[in-house]
Design a protein around this motif. Structure first.
Motif, PDB file in Angstrom:
ATOM      1  N   LEU A  54      43.297  45.373  43.058  1.00 53.51           N
ATOM      2  CA  LEU A  54      43.020  43.974  42.693  1.00 53.51           C
ATOM      3  C   LEU A  54      41.587  43.610  43.082  1.00 53.51           C
ATOM      4  O   LEU A  54      40.860  42.974  42.312  1.00 53.51           O
ATOM      5  N   ASP A  55      41.162  44.033  44.283  1.00 54.48           N
ATOM      6  CA  ASP A  55      39.798  43.727  44.725  1.00 54.48           C
ATOM      7  C   ASP A  55      38.766  44.379  43.814  1.00 54.48           C
ATOM      8  O   ASP A  55      37.728  43.788  43.507  1.00 54.48           O
ATOM      9  N   ASN A  56      39.062  45.593  43.383  1.00 50.36           N
ATOM     10  CA  ASN A  56      38.140  46.263  42.460  1.00 50.36           C
ATOM     11  C   ASN A  56      38.024  45.482  41.151  1.00 50.36           C
ATOM     12  O   ASN A  56      36.930  45.291  40.620  1.00 50.36           O
ATOM     13  N   PHE A  57      39.159  44.988  40.651  1.00 49.41           N
ATOM     14  CA  PHE A  57      39.141  44.209  39.407  1.00 49.41           C
ATOM     15  C   PHE A  57      38.290  42.947  39.579  1.00 49.41           C
ATOM     16  O   PHE A  57      37.474  42.608  38.719  1.00 49.41           O
ATOM     17  N   ILE A  58      38.464  42.293  40.724  1.00 48.58           N
ATOM     18  CA  ILE A  58      37.683  41.070  40.979  1.00 48.58           C
ATOM     19  C   ILE A  58      36.198  41.400  40.979  1.00 48.58           C
ATOM     20  O   ILE A  58      35.384  40.717  40.348  1.00 48.58           O
ATOM     21  N   SER A  59      35.821  42.500  41.643  1.00 52.84           N
ATOM     22  CA  SER A  59      34.392  42.787  41.709  1.00 52.84           C
ATOM     23  C   SER A  59      33.853  43.221  40.347  1.00 52.84           C
ATOM     24  O   SER A  59      32.736  42.866  39.983  1.00 52.84           O
ATOM     25  N   VAL A  60      34.662  43.921  39.563  1.00 46.41           N
ATOM     26  CA  VAL A  60      34.213  44.298  38.214  1.00 46.41           C
ATOM     27  C   VAL A  60      34.034  43.039  37.355  1.00 46.41           C
ATOM     28  O   VAL A  60      33.029  42.882  36.646  1.00 46.41           O
ATOM     29  N   MET A  61      34.979  42.122  37.431  1.00 46.97           N
ATOM     30  CA  MET A  61      34.873  40.881  36.637  1.00 46.97           C
ATOM     31  C   MET A  61      33.642  40.073  37.059  1.00 46.97           C
ATOM     32  O   MET A  61      32.946  39.501  36.213  1.00 46.97           O
ATOM     33  N   ASN A  62      33.361  40.030  38.365  1.00 45.41           N
ATOM     34  CA  ASN A  62      32.187  39.297  38.830  1.00 45.41           C
ATOM     35  C   ASN A  62      30.895  39.979  38.388  1.00 45.41           C
ATOM     36  O   ASN A  62      29.915  39.328  38.037  1.00 45.41           O
TER      37      ASN A  62
END
Ligand SMILES: *Cc1c(COP(=O)(O)O)cnc(C)c1O
Length: 487
Positions: free
Chosen positions: A437-445
């Motif tokens: 989930l954290d990886n997804f957040i950083s990719v989206m940002n």
């Protein structure tokens, strides 16, 4: 996935190569053309590729590498519940006592299979709070249609032939109005309010003595729980209509709330979503329905029944709408769902819903910092963002989706529901870790930053996929399903 030099199997073909090794013939050889005269023997050999075993294996492994599934990476495809499908399900589905049986076998020889189906029905009754289950429908959409056909049969059995309207919220899944149309109803739209919930005043306006049913998804496709559901049930029942629950997204509520307790008369479930049947190219699906006591006489036949420990099929249902699927439905998916329910247990299924909701809220609260969140209350299993801020910078939701592919993430559901501009519908499911989930957040940002600083890299995405941007309309309308030789 890197762009690859990937010859198709026909291009690998070299005359005379083979990858089979047949045992010696142990029956008399026949000359097919002489012996078989009914015209079914082909006169010209099929043009098949000739490859050795290694090339054959490379072909199929290469094809599977071009695919993206839940085992490839994060797959937050909203409404589709792309959760992990436990391997133990596959073990059980392959037990010879289940996999080597035939639908025409005498029921006395398949008692275990029938017991499993019966037991699965009982578990689904408990999970949904409904009176009786039919496992037959092959998909969620077919479950919707089956339920509507039963509701129609119910109204007609009361001499009520004029109810030809089905009410569907403007946020509904596209299959809802489609099922209503195929079942012979007119679809009447009811609006959502500014909180993303069904507008109860508008519902009061659209119901009348022509209302056959309301179709409702709860939590709805915005991932929001319809808090006024009991009032809505009273309104629809008040005019003699029935309530149908689209339970494709039961992942959010297992063990916490039940369609039966909310006043629904019929519900469909997606065993291939909530209950870990493989889907998304790995089907087939299964969309059992649950109904109230009043609707039970109209269930598709046969239904599995039990008497003194003996199981069989009941065909003696004079008011049944008939059989909706060949034989008894997609049995292999029942086994997977049953295994899942039994391995999780009641407490386990509750945890599933808790973590599905927790994961979705964790993503939502982190992503709302850079992306527009049109409905701000806590969500259930999924939530919908709008790409409207990024659109102002010239990067649209479809571009963000393509850029996610470069990061080995499957795009969320996009441009749905229709009531949100530049929608991104995100459903992480309970099976993903905090790190994912954290990886997804950083990719989206990161993509949001690219939209500002270097929009071309987003606009030209995907950069690493086997194919770039497809003409999606042509791909759906004119699919190329077999090898075509380039001259
Ligand atoms: C997936 C889904 C459906 C349709 O299910 P299928 O098995 O694809 O036919 C219906 N409603 C909702 C909300 C869904 O997510």
């Amino acid at each position: 996935m890197a762009k690859e030099n990937f010859p198709l199997i026909f291009e690998r073909s070299q005359e005379g190569r083979t990858s089979y090794n047949l045992p010696a013939l142990d029956v008399p050889e026949v000359d097919l053309e002489e012996e078989i005269t009914d015209g079914y023997v082909r006169k010209v050999d099929a043009e098949l590729p000739e490859v050795d075993e290694l090339e054959l294996m490379r072909h199929y492994t290469g094809l599977s590498n071009r695919n993206y599934g839940i085992l490839s990476g994060f797959y937050p495809l909203g409404s589709c519940t792309m959760k992990y499908n436990p391997v133990i399900n596959e073990d059980v589905a392959r037990l010879p006592g289940f996999s080597h049986i035939h639908p025409y076998q005498d029921t006395s020889t398949v008692q275990g299979a029938l017991e499993m189906m019966y037991d699965l029905q009982v578990h689904l009754e408990e999970i949904t709070g409904m009176h009786e289950i039919s496992l037959q429908p092959a998909a969620g959409s077919q479950g919707e249609w089956t339920s509507l056909m039963m509701i129609k049969a119910f109204h007609e059995s009361n001499g009520d032939f004029d109810r030809d309207e089905v009410i569907v919220p403007d946020s509904a899944h596209g299959t809802n109005p489609a099922s209503a149309t195929i079942a012979g109803f007119k679809t009447i739209e009811v609006k959502s309010n500014d909180k993303g919930l069904v507008d109860v005043e508008d519902l009061k306006r659209v119901v009348n003595d022509k209302t056959a049913a309301l179709m409702l998804t709860n939590p709805n496709t915005l991932g929001l729980f319809e808090t006024e559901i009991t009032e809505m049930a009273e309104i629809v029942h008040g005019v003699g209509g029935k309530l149908f629950y689209d339970g494709a997204n039961l992942n959010a509520i297992m063990g916490y709330s039940r369609p039966g307790d909310m006043g629904f008369d019929a519900v469909h479930l997606n065993l291939h979503k909530t209950f870990t049947g493989p889907h998304g190219g790995g089907g087939p699906g299964s969309g059992p329905i649950g109904v109230s006591k009043e609707l039970a006489p109209f269930l598709p036949k046969p239904v599995v029944r039990e008497k003194d420990g003996v199981y069989d099929f009941n065909y003696d249902l004079p008011q049944s709408i008939g059989n909706v699927k060949s034989y008894y439905g997609n049995f292999g998916i029942y086994l997977r769902a049953y295994t899942y329910i039994r391995t999780m247990g009641a407490e386990g299924l509750k945890r599933v819903s808790e973590y599905a909701v927790l994961n979705a809220n964790y993503l939502m609260r982190n992503l709302e910092k850079e992306y527009e969140l049109p409905f701000t209350q806590h969500c259930k299993h999924e939530f919908v963002l709008s790409g409207s801020k990024q659109k102002e910078k010239g990067v649209r939701t479809s571009d963000i989706a393509k850029r996610l592919i470069d990061n080995n993430i499957h795009p969320p559901t996009v441009y749905f529901p229709l009531i949100v501009d530049e929608a991104m519908m995100i459903e992480p499911t309970e099976t993903e870790s905090k790190e994912t989930l954290d990886n997804f957040i950083s990719v989206m940002n990161e993509i949001n930053k690219e939209a500002e600083e270097n929009p071309d890299v987003v606009l030209d995405a995907p950069h690493n996929a086997t194919v770039g941007r497809l003409d999606e309309t042509q791909a759906a309308r004119k699919p190329v399903l077999r090898y075509q030789k380039e001259d």
